[in-house]
Design a protein around this motif. Structure first.
Motif, PDB file in Angstrom:
ATOM      1  N   PHE A 267       0.771  -1.233   0.000  1.00 10.33           N
ATOM      2  CA  PHE A 267       0.000   0.000   0.000  1.00 10.33           C
ATOM      3  C   PHE A 267       0.809   1.294   0.000  1.00 10.33           C
ATOM      4  O   PHE A 267       0.226   2.362  -0.111  1.00 10.33           O
ATOM      5  N   GLU A 268       2.108   1.219   0.151  1.00 12.52           N
ATOM      6  CA  GLU A 268       2.857   2.472   0.129  1.00 12.52           C
ATOM      7  C   GLU A 268       2.698   3.160  -1.226  1.00 12.52           C
ATOM      8  O   GLU A 268       2.604   2.511  -2.274  1.00 12.52           O
ATOM      9  N   LYS A 269       2.644   4.475  -1.206  1.00 10.93           N
ATOM     10  CA  LYS A 269       2.547   5.273  -2.428  1.00 10.93           C
ATOM     11  C   LYS A 269       3.817   6.098  -2.546  1.00 10.93           C
ATOM     12  O   LYS A 269       4.108   6.930  -1.683  1.00 10.93           O
ATOM     13  N   MET A 270       4.560   5.862  -3.621  1.00 10.67           N
ATOM     14  CA  MET A 270       5.840   6.522  -3.831  1.00 10.67           C
ATOM     15  C   MET A 270       5.687   7.639  -4.852  1.00 10.67           C
ATOM     16  O   MET A 270       4.978   7.500  -5.853  1.00 10.67           O
ATOM     17  N   LEU A 271       6.400   8.739  -4.628  1.00 12.82           N
ATOM     18  CA  LEU A 271       6.340   9.852  -5.561  1.00 12.82           C
ATOM     19  C   LEU A 271       6.821   9.431  -6.936  1.00 12.82           C
ATOM     20  O   LEU A 271       6.211   9.780  -7.953  1.00 12.82           O
ATOM     21  N   TYR A 272       7.924   8.670  -7.003  1.00 10.33           N
ATOM     22  CA  TYR A 272       8.476   8.342  -8.320  1.00 10.33           C
ATOM     23  C   TYR A 272       7.510   7.493  -9.124  1.00 10.33           C
ATOM     24  O   TYR A 272       7.350   7.704 -10.336  1.00 10.33           O
ATOM     25  N   ASP A 273       6.845   6.523  -8.500  1.00 12.41           N
ATOM     26  CA  ASP A 273       5.870   5.716  -9.235  1.00 12.41           C
ATOM     27  C   ASP A 273       4.767   6.590  -9.814  1.00 12.41           C
ATOM     28  O   ASP A 273       4.398   6.464 -10.987  1.00 12.41           O
ATOM     29  N   HIS A 310       1.977  17.305  -1.923  1.00  7.96           N
ATOM     30  CA  HIS A 310       2.546  18.646  -1.988  1.00  7.96           C
ATOM     31  C   HIS A 310       3.010  19.086  -0.601  1.00  7.96           C
ATOM     32  O   HIS A 310       2.295  18.891   0.377  1.00  7.96           O
ATOM     33  N   THR A 311       4.187  19.686  -0.513  1.00  9.46           N
ATOM     34  CA  THR A 311       4.691  20.189   0.765  1.00  9.46           C
ATOM     35  C   THR A 311       4.441  21.689   0.846  1.00  9.46           C
ATOM     36  O   THR A 311       4.292  22.362  -0.180  1.00  9.46           O
ATOM     37  N   PRO A 312       4.422  22.247   2.047  1.00  7.37           N
ATOM     38  CA  PRO A 312       4.188  23.691   2.187  1.00  7.37           C
ATOM     39  C   PRO A 312       5.201  24.550   1.436  1.00  7.37           C
ATOM     40  O   PRO A 312       4.891  25.671   1.019  1.00  7.37           O
ATOM     41  N   GLU A 313       6.415  24.022   1.239  1.00  5.19           N
ATOM     42  CA  GLU A 313       7.459  24.797   0.564  1.00  5.19           C
ATOM     43  C   GLU A 313       7.323  24.754  -0.959  1.00  5.19           C
ATOM     44  O   GLU A 313       8.045  25.472  -1.658  1.00  5.19           O
ATOM     45  N   GLY A 314       6.421  23.895  -1.468  1.00  7.56           N
ATOM     46  CA  GLY A 314       6.200  23.835  -2.902  1.00  7.56           C
ATOM     47  C   GLY A 314       6.743  22.599  -3.582  1.00  7.56           C
ATOM     48  O   GLY A 314       6.547  22.418  -4.790  1.00  7.56           O
ATOM     49  N   GLY A 315       7.442  21.737  -2.846  1.00  8.65           N
ATOM     50  CA  GLY A 315       7.942  20.494  -3.429  1.00  8.65           C
ATOM     51  C   GLY A 315       6.944  19.367  -3.270  1.00  8.65           C
ATOM     52  O   GLY A 315       5.792  19.568  -2.884  1.00  8.65           O
ATOM     53  N   PHE A 316       7.413  18.159  -3.544  1.00  8.05           N
ATOM     54  CA  PHE A 316       6.566  16.985  -3.426  1.00  8.05           C
ATOM     55  C   PHE A 316       7.238  15.962  -2.510  1.00  8.05           C
ATOM     56  O   PHE A 316       8.428  15.675  -2.646  1.00  8.05           O
ATOM     57  N   ALA A 317       6.454  15.449  -1.570  1.00  2.00           N
ATOM     58  CA  ALA A 317       6.952  14.528  -0.558  1.00  2.00           C
ATOM     59  C   ALA A 317       7.309  13.183  -1.174  1.00  2.00           C
ATOM     60  O   ALA A 317       6.786  12.795  -2.227  1.00  2.00           O
ATOM     61  N   ALA A 318       8.158  12.452  -0.481  1.00  2.00           N
ATOM     62  CA  ALA A 318       8.697  11.211  -1.028  1.00  2.00           C
ATOM     63  C   ALA A 318       7.678  10.091  -1.089  1.00  2.00           C
ATOM     64  O   ALA A 318       7.632   9.336  -2.068  1.00  2.00           O
ATOM     65  N   SER A 319       6.836   9.937  -0.046  1.00  2.00           N
ATOM     66  CA  SER A 319       5.972   8.759  -0.016  1.00  2.00           C
ATOM     67  C   SER A 319       4.897   8.878   1.050  1.00  2.00           C
ATOM     68  O   SER A 319       4.998   9.695   1.972  1.00  2.00           O
ATOM     69  N   LEU A 320       3.890   8.034   0.898  1.00  2.10           N
ATOM     70  CA  LEU A 320       2.938   7.732   1.959  1.00  2.10           C
ATOM     71  C   LEU A 320       3.205   6.313   2.416  1.00  2.10           C
ATOM     72  O   LEU A 320       3.457   5.414   1.603  1.00  2.10           O
ATOM     73  N   GLN A 398      -4.775   7.886   9.199  1.00  2.00           N
ATOM     74  CA  GLN A 398      -4.109   8.002   7.908  1.00  2.00           C
ATOM     75  C   GLN A 398      -2.653   7.545   7.989  1.00  2.00           C
ATOM     76  O   GLN A 398      -2.026   7.637   9.038  1.00  2.00           O
ATOM     77  N   PRO A 399      -2.117   7.044   6.891  1.00  9.47           N
ATOM     78  CA  PRO A 399      -0.710   6.617   6.905  1.00  9.47           C
ATOM     79  C   PRO A 399       0.221   7.806   7.055  1.00  9.47           C
ATOM     80  O   PRO A 399      -0.076   8.908   6.557  1.00  9.47           O
ATOM     81  N   PRO A 400       1.334   7.639   7.728  1.00  6.14           N
ATOM     82  CA  PRO A 400       2.317   8.728   7.827  1.00  6.14           C
ATOM     83  C   PRO A 400       2.874   9.093   6.449  1.00  6.14           C
ATOM     84  O   PRO A 400       2.869   8.284   5.518  1.00  6.14           O
ATOM     85  N   ARG A 401       3.344  10.317   6.344  1.00 11.10           N
ATOM     86  CA  ARG A 401       3.947  10.804   5.101  1.00 11.10           C
ATOM     87  C   ARG A 401       5.415  11.099   5.332  1.00 11.10           C
ATOM     88  O   ARG A 401       5.780  11.748   6.307  1.00 11.10           O
ATOM     89  N   ASP A 402       6.248  10.600   4.437  1.00 12.50           N
ATOM     90  CA  ASP A 402       7.663  10.959   4.442  1.00 12.50           C
ATOM     91  C   ASP A 402       7.774  12.246   3.627  1.00 12.50           C
ATOM     92  O   ASP A 402       7.700  12.230   2.395  1.00 12.50           O
ATOM     93  N   ASP A 403       7.953  13.373   4.325  1.00 12.88           N
ATOM     94  CA  ASP A 403       7.867  14.656   3.646  1.00 12.88           C
ATOM     95  C   ASP A 403       9.216  15.233   3.226  1.00 12.88           C
ATOM     96  O   ASP A 403       9.329  16.424   2.962  1.00 12.88           O
ATOM     97  N   LYS A 404      10.235  14.390   3.148  1.00 15.01           N
ATOM     98  CA  LYS A 404      11.469  14.899   2.558  1.00 15.01           C
ATOM     99  C   LYS A 404      11.260  15.062   1.053  1.00 15.01           C
ATOM    100  O   LYS A 404      10.500  14.333   0.415  1.00 15.01           O
ATOM    101  N   VAL A 405      11.926  16.030   0.492  1.00 11.78           N
ATOM    102  CA  VAL A 405      11.817  16.367  -0.924  1.00 11.78           C
ATOM    103  C   VAL A 405      13.072  15.864  -1.622  1.00 11.78           C
ATOM    104  O   VAL A 405      14.171  16.365  -1.364  1.00 11.78           O
ATOM    105  N   VAL A 406      12.929  14.852  -2.461  1.00 11.62           N
ATOM    106  CA  VAL A 406      14.062  14.236  -3.149  1.00 11.62           C
ATOM    107  C   VAL A 406      14.218  14.880  -4.525  1.00 11.62           C
ATOM    108  O   VAL A 406      13.250  14.979  -5.289  1.00 11.62           O
TER     109      VAL A 406
END
Length: 675
Positions: A267-273, A310-320, A398-406
């Motif tokens: 069930f993880e959702k990855m930004l790259y996918d 979407h992150t507050p700074e305008g990037g996109f988080a790595a995953s759910l 809700q699942p945690p979000r990895d909000d680092k921007v890669v």
């Protein structure tokens, strides 16, 4: 207990900051400490959305007794594989060599010199199915180090030498038309005609392969391999979109399907996918048009990215995360009675039948994933039901979000959003891509060098790797095409120039390392040309170079084309023998085979110019470049020497080094591009 992970920019490391284990981040200081104490290093590699990483953490790393053994006998290092793909690449290769398999969590035991001598993946807290417990493993390794330390060190040195010897570049083998046709045939032999996709379970979304297949059809036409390519692309996209791997309520795709029929996802959702799939579905939507399944999935997935990633700074988080409150899939699965509670008896029964929610369940404990195997008989009813279920689901944990921007993954998201925005006329998506690019340029780029990631607007310490340069350059090039802003082209070209200077394999022209020539020295300098869940760094750089060769000025363009041709001159054997792991290479080769095709629309802003560029973006093949702007616009080489015709905006179409006469009507442009 030293909380050395507390200041990390990786949410995965922060998850372990309060463990009783005395964790160190990856650093020279950690290896110096192991050398001072004369103990081995225990290297644990994972990532925030990884289910089994969480399981091992709860079972072992949070256990005070196990932590005591680790602290007494080892220097323990925790690494986020997404933040340090270079470290991950080196030790996953060692794990694969030692055990025949690899994955995460990855557990490696190293000498203080970083040489691996024992590697594995998940270890249970108690012996299980012939697998030793983690505690048993720790005791055995510690004893071996104390009693047979010299032997262990010799073994580790031999392993490191063998790994280094395997690092040869791909042989010279061009990707020509025969190679492309052979790749399609090979893919067809591995295609699951019943369920869509390639191979058996587990099934991963073949996003880059789909993009290649669509491009191949556009060049080869409706006969032979062209027809075969289109059929496979359409089948797998429909199968995924109708299965449980796709979030039928909120859009977006899970990491992979554990079964062959796309029913039960991991069930993880990855930004790259989601970025790569968004691009592929947008390409298909251009072909199928408004109201198609591809168009619906494209819109829903783009909205998912903007709403949930979407992150507050305008990037996109790595995953759910795959887990919610420690339970995989808890947020997403349903039972028939839960549908009835939200929708009432009549709509609940209708939804259960439509979404294949049964009393037996398709997942665990009688719950079901949601599938939409056929279109609803009443779309208005479906939209109402979907919205009610989505709203009810939003009140679940809700699942945690990895909000680092890669960097690399945001580059992919920028490309996807730009192509989707221009294909479906959604300017807000284009603005989101611009905001992400601005964040990366302002935070991740220092003195011409990229950093791998940031969090909350603060850059991490890890240097960018080859995929970061290639993917971000491609994103900036897509923005240049959409906006005709010179700064995006200039920044992309600087990234490419830096990458070719720092990552090229000096002994093998056309080959690349994944780390820069002045990067931290590891036991082996990683260099993996294969595409996996995301493009290889070399393929990403090559794809960007193909695009840049059609956009850059005459001083830079020849170098980019030469570099792209040279790199593709080494990908042929990989493309023929393992095309599932060469999708991005193959797509780049198709773009180059098209010329790459260039469409420049020169003229004053207005409806006529907009109509021409819109037609170009709908009709041009994947990998083409298309740009509109004022005649002779400064800093936009594609518009140099190109003017309006008799006062009307004109479209200039070129393939490689051959250009057609300019046209001023949509009808003529479509005819020039090929209907």
């Amino acid at each position: 207990m030293a909380q050395r992970l507390a200041q990390a920019t990786s949410p995965y490391l922060l998850q372990h900051a309060d463990n009783p284990v005395d964790w160190w981040p990856w650093s020279q200081e950690a290896f110096d400490e192991a050398r001072r104490r004369d103990v081995p290093v225990l290297l644990s590699i994972g990532y925030a959305a990884c289910h089994w990483c969480h399981v091992m953490a709860h079972e072992s790393f949070e256990d005070p007794e196990i932590a005591e053994v680790m602290n007494e006998n080892f220097v323990s290092i925790k690494v986020d594989r997404e933040e340090r793909p270079d470290v991950d690449a080196v030790y996953i290769e060692a794990t694969q060599a030692m055990t025949g398999q690899a994955g995460w969590p990855m557990t490696c035991f190293l000498t203080p010199a970083g040489e691996p001598f024992h590697c594995g993946t998940y270890y249970p807290a108690r012996p299980l199915h012939g697998m030793p417990s983690f505690r048993q493993l720790l005791d055995a390794v510690a004893q071996a180090w104390r009693e047979r330390g010299d032997e262990v060190r010799r073994t580790a040195t031999n392993v490191a030498e063998q790994l280094a010897a395997q690092g040869s570049a791909l042989p010279e083998s061009p990707v020509d038309d025969e190679t492309l046709a052979t790749a399609v045939s090979q893919l067809h032999s591995e295609f699951d005609a019943e369920a869509g996709g390639f191979g058996d379970s587990p099934k991963f979304p073949p996003s880059m392969v789909v993009e290649f297949l669509l491009r191949h059809h556009e060049r080869a036409g409706d006969e032979g391999t062209g027809r075969t390519a289109l059929g496979m692309a359409e089948d797998v996209c429909e199968s995924m979109a109708r299965g449980g791997i796709y979030d039928q309520l909120a859009g977006g795709f899970a990491r992979y399907s554990v079964d062959a029929k796309w029913v039960v996802p991991h069930f993880e959702k990855m930004l790259y996918d989601n970025a790569l799939l968004l691009r592929a579905y947008a390409h298909l939507a251009r072909r199928h048009g408004a109201g198609s399944l591809a168009e619906r999935v494209t819109r829903e997935t783009a909205r998912f990215l903007l709403r949930e990633m979407h992150t507050p700074e305008g990037g996109f988080a790595a995953s759910l995360d795959a887990d919610t409150d420690g339970v995989e899939g808890l947020t997403y699965v349903w039972k028939p009675e839960e549908l009835r509670q939200v929708l009432g008896a009549e709509d609940g029964a209708w939804a259960a039948e439509l979404l294949m929610v049964t009393t037996e369940g398709t997942f665990e404990h009688g719950a079901s994933t949601l599938q939409l195997r056929h279109d609803p008989d009443d779309w208005q009813r479906w939209r109402r039901v979907r919205d009610l279920l989505h709203e009810a689901r939003s009140h679940r944990p809700q699942p945690p979000r990895d909000d680092k921007v890669v960097t690399a993954w945001n580059g992919m998201a920028i490309v996807a959003l730009v192509e989707t925005a221009t294909a479906l006329d959604e300017p807000e998506w284009l603005r989101a891509a611009e905001r992400a690019a601005t964040l990366i340029a302002d935070v991740h780029l220092r003195d011409g060098r990229l950093y791998r990631n940031s969090r909350a607007g603060a850059a991490g310490h890890a240097a960018g790797v080859l995929e970061d340069y290639g993917c971000l350059a491609e994103g900036l090039l897509s923005l240049h095409q959409a906006t005709a802003e010179p700064e995006w082209l200039e920044r992309a070209c600087r990234l490419l120039d830096t990458a070719f200077d720092l990552f090229a394999d000096a002994d093998n022209p056309g080959a690349f390392h994944d780390t820069a020539s002045d990067a931290e020295a590891l036991v082996r300098r990683p260099s993996d040309p294969t595409d996996n869940s995301s493009p290889s760094g070399a393929a990403a750089l090559t794809s960007a170079a193909v695009t840049a060769s059609a956009l850059a000025d005459e001083d830079r363009a020849p170098r980019y084309r030469r570099e792209a041709e040279q790199a593709l001159g080494r990908a042929g054997l990989l493309a023929q023998r393992a095309p599932r792991f060469a999708g991005h290479w193959l797509a780049a080769a198709e773009a180059l085979g098209h010329g790459p095709l260039q469409v420049a629309v020169a003229g004053e802003a207005g409806g006529d110019r907009a109509a021409l560029i819109s037609a170009a973006r709908r009709r041009a093949p994947g990998g083409a470049v298309a740009l509109a702007g004022e005649p002779e616009a400064s800093g936009v080489p594609l518009l140099a020497g190109r003017s309006s015709v008799d006062g009307a905006p004109a479209a200039y179409v070129c393939r490689g080094f051959v250009c057609d006469r300019p046209v001023t009507s949509v009808y003529e442009l479509v005819a020039t591009l090929g209907d």
